[in-house]
Design a protein around this motif. Structure first.
Motif, PDB file in Angstrom:
ATOM      1  N   LEU A 115       9.415   9.860   4.400  1.00  0.00           N
ATOM      2  CA  LEU A 115      10.013   8.932   3.149  1.00  0.00           C
ATOM      3  C   LEU A 115       9.795   7.793   2.315  1.00  0.00           C
ATOM      4  O   LEU A 115       9.874   7.519   0.863  1.00  0.00           O
ATOM      5  CB  LEU A 115      11.293   7.652   4.217  1.00  0.00           C
ATOM      6  CG  LEU A 115      12.371   8.084   4.803  1.00  0.00           C
ATOM      7  CD1 LEU A 115      12.852   7.322   5.817  1.00  0.00           C
ATOM      8  CD2 LEU A 115      13.335   8.750   3.946  1.00  0.00           C
ATOM      9  N   THR A 116       8.583   7.518   2.329  1.00  0.00           N
ATOM     10  CA  THR A 116       7.625   6.562   1.714  1.00  0.00           C
ATOM     11  C   THR A 116       7.204   7.795   0.289  1.00  0.00           C
ATOM     12  O   THR A 116       7.448   6.709  -0.995  1.00  0.00           O
ATOM     13  CB  THR A 116       6.005   6.126   2.067  1.00  0.00           C
ATOM     14  OG1 THR A 116       6.612   4.744   3.188  1.00  0.00           O
ATOM     15  CG2 THR A 116       5.648   5.392   0.873  1.00  0.00           C
ATOM     16  N   LEU A 143       0.835   7.177  -4.058  1.00  0.00           N
ATOM     17  CA  LEU A 143       0.899   6.173  -2.647  1.00  0.00           C
ATOM     18  C   LEU A 143      -0.364   5.478  -2.418  1.00  0.00           C
ATOM     19  O   LEU A 143      -0.804   4.308  -2.196  1.00  0.00           O
ATOM     20  CB  LEU A 143       1.314   6.532  -1.471  1.00  0.00           C
ATOM     21  CG  LEU A 143       1.011   6.303   0.497  1.00  0.00           C
ATOM     22  CD1 LEU A 143       1.459   4.763   0.562  1.00  0.00           C
ATOM     23  CD2 LEU A 143       1.318   6.790   1.665  1.00  0.00           C
ATOM     24  N   ALA A 144      -1.558   6.235  -3.600  1.00  0.00           N
ATOM     25  CA  ALA A 144      -2.839   6.359  -3.305  1.00  0.00           C
ATOM     26  C   ALA A 144      -2.863   4.360  -3.847  1.00  0.00           C
ATOM     27  O   ALA A 144      -1.901   3.983  -5.364  1.00  0.00           O
ATOM     28  CB  ALA A 144      -3.469   6.564  -4.168  1.00  0.00           C
ATOM     29  N   ASP A 145      -3.593   3.644  -3.414  1.00  0.00           N
ATOM     30  CA  ASP A 145      -3.982   2.124  -4.084  1.00  0.00           C
ATOM     31  C   ASP A 145      -3.180   1.116  -3.865  1.00  0.00           C
ATOM     32  O   ASP A 145      -2.838   0.117  -4.552  1.00  0.00           O
ATOM     33  CB  ASP A 145      -4.663   2.939  -5.978  1.00  0.00           C
ATOM     34  CG  ASP A 145      -5.628   3.443  -5.972  1.00  0.00           C
ATOM     35  OD1 ASP A 145      -6.571   3.806  -4.873  1.00  0.00           O
ATOM     36  OD2 ASP A 145      -5.102   4.471  -6.566  1.00  0.00           O
ATOM     37  N   LYS A 146      -2.110   1.966  -3.369  1.00  0.00           N
ATOM     38  CA  LYS A 146      -0.795   0.817  -3.159  1.00  0.00           C
ATOM     39  C   LYS A 146      -1.583  -0.093  -1.518  1.00  0.00           C
ATOM     40  O   LYS A 146      -2.011   0.555  -0.358  1.00  0.00           O
ATOM     41  CB  LYS A 146       0.768   1.385  -2.329  1.00  0.00           C
ATOM     42  CG  LYS A 146       0.907   2.092  -3.856  1.00  0.00           C
ATOM     43  CD  LYS A 146       1.228   1.438  -4.809  1.00  0.00           C
ATOM     44  CE  LYS A 146       2.001   1.784  -5.895  1.00  0.00           C
ATOM     45  NZ  LYS A 146       1.283   2.890  -6.867  1.00  0.00           N
ATOM     46  N   THR A 147      -1.021  -1.649  -0.936  1.00  0.00           N
ATOM     47  CA  THR A 147      -1.063  -2.348  -0.315  1.00  0.00           C
ATOM     48  C   THR A 147       0.690  -1.706   0.638  1.00  0.00           C
ATOM     49  O   THR A 147       1.375  -2.167   0.100  1.00  0.00           O
ATOM     50  CB  THR A 147      -1.015  -3.416  -0.558  1.00  0.00           C
ATOM     51  OG1 THR A 147      -2.192  -3.963  -1.134  1.00  0.00           O
ATOM     52  CG2 THR A 147      -0.894  -4.681   0.970  1.00  0.00           C
ATOM     53  N   VAL A 148       1.023  -1.244   1.991  1.00  0.00           N
ATOM     54  CA  VAL A 148       1.968  -1.112   2.376  1.00  0.00           C
ATOM     55  C   VAL A 148       1.365  -2.238   3.959  1.00  0.00           C
ATOM     56  O   VAL A 148       0.466  -2.298   4.554  1.00  0.00           O
ATOM     57  CB  VAL A 148       1.321   0.300   3.177  1.00  0.00           C
ATOM     58  CG1 VAL A 148       2.956   0.420   4.581  1.00  0.00           C
ATOM     59  CG2 VAL A 148       1.378   0.919   2.374  1.00  0.00           C
ATOM     60  N   GLU A 168      -5.716   6.878   1.098  1.00  0.00           N
ATOM     61  CA  GLU A 168      -6.052   5.712   0.068  1.00  0.00           C
ATOM     62  C   GLU A 168      -5.200   4.711  -0.420  1.00  0.00           C
ATOM     63  O   GLU A 168      -5.098   4.555  -1.309  1.00  0.00           O
ATOM     64  CB  GLU A 168      -6.540   6.875  -1.355  1.00  0.00           C
ATOM     65  CG  GLU A 168      -7.773   8.016  -0.884  1.00  0.00           C
ATOM     66  CD  GLU A 168      -8.121   8.680  -2.422  1.00  0.00           C
ATOM     67  OE1 GLU A 168      -7.807   7.679  -3.122  1.00  0.00           O
ATOM     68  OE2 GLU A 168      -8.088   9.608  -1.698  1.00  0.00           O
ATOM     69  N   CYS A 169      -5.184   3.921   0.625  1.00  0.00           N
ATOM     70  CA  CYS A 169      -4.849   2.716   0.442  1.00  0.00           C
ATOM     71  C   CYS A 169      -5.126   1.769   0.385  1.00  0.00           C
ATOM     72  O   CYS A 169      -6.130   2.144   1.010  1.00  0.00           O
ATOM     73  CB  CYS A 169      -2.958   2.395   2.139  1.00  0.00           C
ATOM     74  SG  CYS A 169      -2.432   3.610   1.799  1.00  0.00           S
ATOM     75  N   ALA A 170      -4.595   1.106  -0.480  1.00  0.00           N
ATOM     76  CA  ALA A 170      -5.337  -0.523  -0.956  1.00  0.00           C
ATOM     77  C   ALA A 170      -6.395  -1.290   0.038  1.00  0.00           C
ATOM     78  O   ALA A 170      -7.054  -1.917   1.065  1.00  0.00           O
ATOM     79  CB  ALA A 170      -5.095  -1.268  -1.951  1.00  0.00           C
TER      80      ALA A 170
END
Length: 320
Positions: A115-116, A143-148, A168-170
């Motif tokens: 979903l994300t 999604l890379a570099d995002k804050t979750v 590779e989330c921030a």
């Protein structure tokens, strides 16, 4: 059917999956198959261990409980047991209610990630474009570099972070009822949520539905989320205030990907179906090919514990 002899201890196990399909069950019990059909397959008074049918009408599932006078354990096949807790007073004193913690981790975490990614990358728009023969090229968020932020860091929340790791989330922030440390870092208490939300690009809801979490995602919660942020709910629909969410969606400020809704099932014509920036799936986090082998394993393990007198896993309440 003949009534149970009150002098004979209850020894039946009611299963929604035929016992021969589970395999490896302990000897010494009489296994009865019932998957919420209109007729009871045996005298409920003889039932000692009841595995609740999965994805059936809750009122049907609790119907035999008033007659299960010899019951000692109830095993849900869902992580949430809010549909069973109102019937706890009907159980004999000492009967234990167990949830299915761990059973749906893989499947629900997989859907949360789906979903994300689908919402961020605009997959619903591309599907509609394909239906209409339109080529919708352009840049989309990654999604890379995002804050979750994961709100509700139990076994499902942890499984979601497992699947986020390669992307590779921030930053991944973990929120739960109480603070603790994990191998991946700290879990912050709910009291810290207002300070964490403004930095979140994606907020994933996995918290159980309780009196404390009902309506947790309301106007104040949503107002703290940054413009353009994505809310993903794979928990229970009532954790989110639908009217508050609709206000944010219709303004275009937030987006949402919802596997659960309030009301549920979402009725035809409900504004959530067509709100801008929303992706809706029909509560399919658990029912996948991952369900059956894990359900069988859980039932087999619990009944082995039950037969040997060992403590049951995942006890969430005891009738008193």
């Amino acid at each position: 059917m003949a009534p149970a002899d009150p002098r004979t201890p209850a020894n039946d196990v009611w299963l929604p999956i035929p016992a021969d399909e589970i395999g490896g069950l302990p000897d010494g019990f009489d296994y009865v198959h019932w998957d919420a059909g209109p007729e009871f397959p045996a005298d409920p008074a003889r039932c000692a261990f009841y595995v609740v049918p999965y994805m059936k009408d809750p009122q049907v599932c609790i119907r035999p409980l008033t007659e299960m006078t010899g019951l000692r354990a109830v095993q849900s096949l869902t992580a949430g047991v809010e549909h069973l807790l109102p019937a706890l007073h009907q159980l004999p004193p000492g009967a234990r209610l167990c949830n299915a913690r761990g059973l749906h981790d893989a499947s629900t975490a997989e859907l949360a990630l789906t979903l994300t990614l689908a919402s961020l990358r605009g997959i619903p728009d591309f599907v509609r474009g394909q239906d209409e023969g339109r080529w919708l090229a352009g840049f989309r968020p990654a999604l890379a570099d995002k804050t979750v932020v994961i709100v509700g860091y139990g076994s499902i929340g942890s499984a979601i972070e497992d699947r986020l790791t390669p992307f590779e989330c921030a930053r991944v922030a973990r929120i739960a009822r109480t603070a603790r440390e994990t191998v991946r870092g700290p879990v912050l208490p709910l009291a810290e949520l207002p300070a964490v939300l403004p930095a979140a690009d994606v907020v994933i809801i996995t918290t159980p539905l309780t009196d404390a979490t009902r309506g947790l995602v309301g106007s104040d919660f949503l107002a703290r989320m940054k413009d353009g942020a994505l809310l993903v709910n794979v928990a229970r629909g009532a954790v989110v205030n639908t009217e508050a969410l609709l206000t944010e969606l219709e303004s275009g400020r937030l987006r949402a990907a919802l596997d659960v809704t309030d009301p549920e099932p979402l009725p035809a014509g409900h504004p959530l179906w067509h709100a801008p920036g929303v992706l809706v799936t029909p509560h399919v986090g658990g029912p996948s090919s991952a369900f059956l082998p894990r359900a069988k394993r859980l039932v087999r393990d619990q009944l082995t514990r039950f037969a040997s007198g060992d403590p049951l896993s995942n006890v969430v309440a005891t009738a008193g």
